[in-house]
Design a protein around this motif. Structure first.
Motif, PDB file in Angstrom:
ATOM      1  N   THR A 228       0.837  -1.201   0.000  1.00  0.00           N
ATOM      2  CA  THR A 228       0.000   0.000   0.000  1.00  0.00           C
ATOM      3  C   THR A 228       0.873   1.252   0.000  1.00  0.00           C
ATOM      4  N   GLY A 229       1.942   1.219   0.759  1.00  0.00           N
ATOM      5  CA  GLY A 229       2.877   2.355   0.779  1.00  0.00           C
ATOM      6  C   GLY A 229       3.482   2.621  -0.587  1.00  0.00           C
ATOM      7  N   PHE A 230       3.884   1.557  -1.286  1.00  0.00           N
ATOM      8  CA  PHE A 230       4.430   1.726  -2.640  1.00  0.00           C
ATOM      9  C   PHE A 230       3.371   2.251  -3.600  1.00  0.00           C
ATOM     10  N   ILE A 231       2.147   1.768  -3.467  1.00  0.00           N
ATOM     11  CA  ILE A 231       1.052   2.232  -4.322  1.00  0.00           C
ATOM     12  C   ILE A 231       0.811   3.721  -4.087  1.00  0.00           C
ATOM     13  N   LEU A 232       0.816   4.148  -2.833  1.00  0.00           N
ATOM     14  CA  LEU A 232       0.606   5.557  -2.526  1.00  0.00           C
ATOM     15  C   LEU A 232       1.805   6.405  -2.947  1.00  0.00           C
ATOM     16  N   LEU A 233       3.007   5.886  -2.791  1.00  0.00           N
ATOM     17  CA  LEU A 233       4.205   6.601  -3.236  1.00  0.00           C
ATOM     18  C   LEU A 233       4.175   6.818  -4.750  1.00  0.00           C
ATOM     19  N   ALA A 234       3.652   5.843  -5.464  1.00  0.00           N
ATOM     20  CA  ALA A 234       3.592   5.944  -6.924  1.00  0.00           C
ATOM     21  C   ALA A 234       2.751   7.127  -7.387  1.00  0.00           C
ATOM     22  N   ALA A 235       1.817   7.568  -6.562  1.00  0.00           N
ATOM     23  CA  ALA A 235       0.955   8.690  -6.939  1.00  0.00           C
ATOM     24  C   ALA A 235       1.732   9.997  -7.048  1.00  0.00           C
ATOM     25  N   VAL A 236       2.873  10.095  -6.398  1.00  0.00           N
ATOM     26  CA  VAL A 236       3.646  11.341  -6.425  1.00  0.00           C
ATOM     27  C   VAL A 236       4.876  11.250  -7.327  1.00  0.00           C
ATOM     28  N   LEU A 237       5.032  10.126  -8.007  1.00  0.00           N
ATOM     29  CA  LEU A 237       6.165   9.945  -8.916  1.00  0.00           C
ATOM     30  C   LEU A 237       5.693   9.942 -10.369  1.00  0.00           C
ATOM     31  N   PRO A 238       6.427  10.632 -11.240  1.00  0.00           N
ATOM     32  CA  PRO A 238       6.070  10.535 -12.660  1.00  0.00           C
ATOM     33  C   PRO A 238       6.138   9.071 -13.111  1.00  0.00           C
ATOM     34  N   PHE A 239       5.193   8.657 -13.883  1.00  0.00           N
ATOM     35  CA  PHE A 239       5.057   7.287 -14.383  1.00  0.00           C
ATOM     36  C   PHE A 239       4.657   6.284 -13.297  1.00  0.00           C
ATOM     37  N   GLY A 240       4.454   6.733 -12.066  1.00  0.00           N
ATOM     38  CA  GLY A 240       4.114   5.831 -10.971  1.00  0.00           C
ATOM     39  C   GLY A 240       2.811   5.095 -11.191  1.00  0.00           C
ATOM     40  N   GLY A 241       1.809   5.776 -11.685  1.00  0.00           N
ATOM     41  CA  GLY A 241       0.519   5.141 -11.951  1.00  0.00           C
ATOM     42  C   GLY A 241       0.609   4.050 -12.995  1.00  0.00           C
ATOM     43  N   TYR A 242       1.497   4.247 -13.972  1.00  0.00           N
ATOM     44  CA  TYR A 242       1.696   3.223 -15.002  1.00  0.00           C
ATOM     45  C   TYR A 242       2.342   1.974 -14.401  1.00  0.00           C
ATOM     46  N   VAL A 243       3.295   2.188 -13.499  1.00  0.00           N
ATOM     47  CA  VAL A 243       3.961   1.067 -12.839  1.00  0.00           C
ATOM     48  C   VAL A 243       2.960   0.290 -11.980  1.00  0.00           C
ATOM     49  N   VAL A 244       2.120   1.011 -11.244  1.00  0.00           N
ATOM     50  CA  VAL A 244       1.117   0.360 -10.404  1.00  0.00           C
ATOM     51  C   VAL A 244       0.136  -0.426 -11.263  1.00  0.00           C
ATOM     52  N   ASP A 245      -0.305   0.152 -12.365  1.00  0.00           N
ATOM     53  CA  ASP A 245      -1.237  -0.552 -13.244  1.00  0.00           C
ATOM     54  C   ASP A 245      -0.618  -1.835 -13.777  1.00  0.00           C
ATOM     55  N   ARG A 246       0.614  -1.773 -14.178  1.00  0.00           N
ATOM     56  CA  ARG A 246       1.293  -2.975 -14.707  1.00  0.00           C
ATOM     57  C   ARG A 246       1.448  -4.030 -13.610  1.00  0.00           C
ATOM     58  N   TRP A 247       1.794  -3.594 -12.407  1.00  0.00           N
ATOM     59  CA  TRP A 247       1.940  -4.523 -11.278  1.00  0.00           C
ATOM     60  C   TRP A 247       0.609  -5.205 -10.980  1.00  0.00           C
ATOM     61  N   LEU A 248      -0.467  -4.426 -10.970  1.00  0.00           N
ATOM     62  CA  LEU A 248      -1.793  -4.994 -10.703  1.00  0.00           C
ATOM     63  C   LEU A 248      -2.219  -5.952 -11.809  1.00  0.00           C
ATOM     64  N   ALA A 249      -1.886  -5.632 -13.043  1.00  0.00           N
ATOM     65  CA  ALA A 249      -2.222  -6.517 -14.165  1.00  0.00           C
ATOM     66  C   ALA A 249      -1.495  -7.853 -14.020  1.00  0.00           C
ATOM     67  N   ARG A 250      -0.257  -7.818 -13.590  1.00  0.00           N
ATOM     68  CA  ARG A 250       0.503  -9.060 -13.389  1.00  0.00           C
ATOM     69  C   ARG A 250      -0.076  -9.891 -12.250  1.00  0.00           C
ATOM     70  N   ARG A 251      -0.555  -9.215 -11.206  1.00  0.00           N
ATOM     71  CA  ARG A 251      -1.144  -9.949 -10.075  1.00  0.00           C
ATOM     72  C   ARG A 251      -2.442 -10.649 -10.457  1.00  0.00           C
ATOM     73  N   GLU A 252      -3.147 -10.095 -11.449  1.00  0.00           N
ATOM     74  CA  GLU A 252      -4.422 -10.686 -11.858  1.00  0.00           C
ATOM     75  C   GLU A 252      -4.249 -11.922 -12.725  1.00  0.00           C
ATOM     76  N   LEU A 253      -3.082 -12.075 -13.330  1.00  0.00           N
ATOM     77  CA  LEU A 253      -2.843 -13.236 -14.190  1.00  0.00           C
ATOM     78  C   LEU A 253      -2.845 -14.505 -13.367  1.00  0.00           C
ATOM     79  N   PRO A 254      -3.548 -15.532 -13.832  1.00  0.00           N
ATOM     80  CA  PRO A 254      -3.539 -16.808 -13.100  1.00  0.00           C
ATOM     81  C   PRO A 254      -2.169 -17.461 -13.188  1.00  0.00           C
ATOM     82  N   ALA A 255      -1.800 -18.121 -12.126  1.00  0.00           N
ATOM     83  CA  ALA A 255      -0.513 -18.813 -12.104  1.00  0.00           C
ATOM     84  C   ALA A 255      -0.546 -20.003 -13.059  1.00  0.00           C
ATOM     85  N   VAL A 256       0.516 -20.139 -13.837  1.00  0.00           N
ATOM     86  CA  VAL A 256       0.621 -21.256 -14.775  1.00  0.00           C
ATOM     87  C   VAL A 256       1.252 -22.427 -14.041  1.00  0.00           C
ATOM     88  N   ALA A 257       0.588 -23.569 -14.053  1.00  0.00           N
ATOM     89  CA  ALA A 257       1.090 -24.733 -13.316  1.00  0.00           C
ATOM     90  C   ALA A 257       1.959 -25.608 -14.170  1.00  0.00           C
TER      91      ALA A 257
END
Length: 98
Positions: free
Chosen positions: A69-98
């Motif tokens: 949560t701290g990194f997500i909030l820190l990203a709001a004050v950094l240029p390109f931070g929102g893009y990094v958070v979006d990409r991180w969240l997209a990766r978390r949504e991917l199902p694990a390949v077994a």
């Protein structure tokens, strides 16, 4: 109340308006064109507040740790931070390949 999809849209929009605001600030100093800052400032401000509030509301639902949560909030004050958070969240949504 808020969905992760909504947060991702707000994160991308907030990051984009932040970058546009930075560009407008530079143009204001070099070309004396304050119109961009006058328009983008309040828009970005509202999106920033929305980003923070939605992130805090989603913390428990998404199971984010305090560190995440701290990194997500820190990203709001950094240029390109929102893009990094979006990409991180997209990766978390991917199902694990077994």
């Amino acid at each position: 109340m808020f969905s992760l999809k909504t947060f991702r849209v707000v994160a991308l929009t907030e990051a984009t308006t932040f970058l546009l605001l930075l560009i407008a600030s530079v143009l204001k100093r070099t070309a004396d064109a304050p119109i961009g800052v006058t328009i983008l400032g309040p828009i970005h401000g509202l999106l920033f507040v929305g980003y923070v509030l939605i992130a805090l509301n989603l913390k428990e639902e998404q199971g984010w740790t305090s560190k995440e949560t701290g990194f997500i909030l820190l990203a709001a004050v950094l240029p390109f931070g929102g893009y990094v958070v979006d990409r991180w969240l997209a990766r978390r949504e991917l199902p694990a390949v077994a």
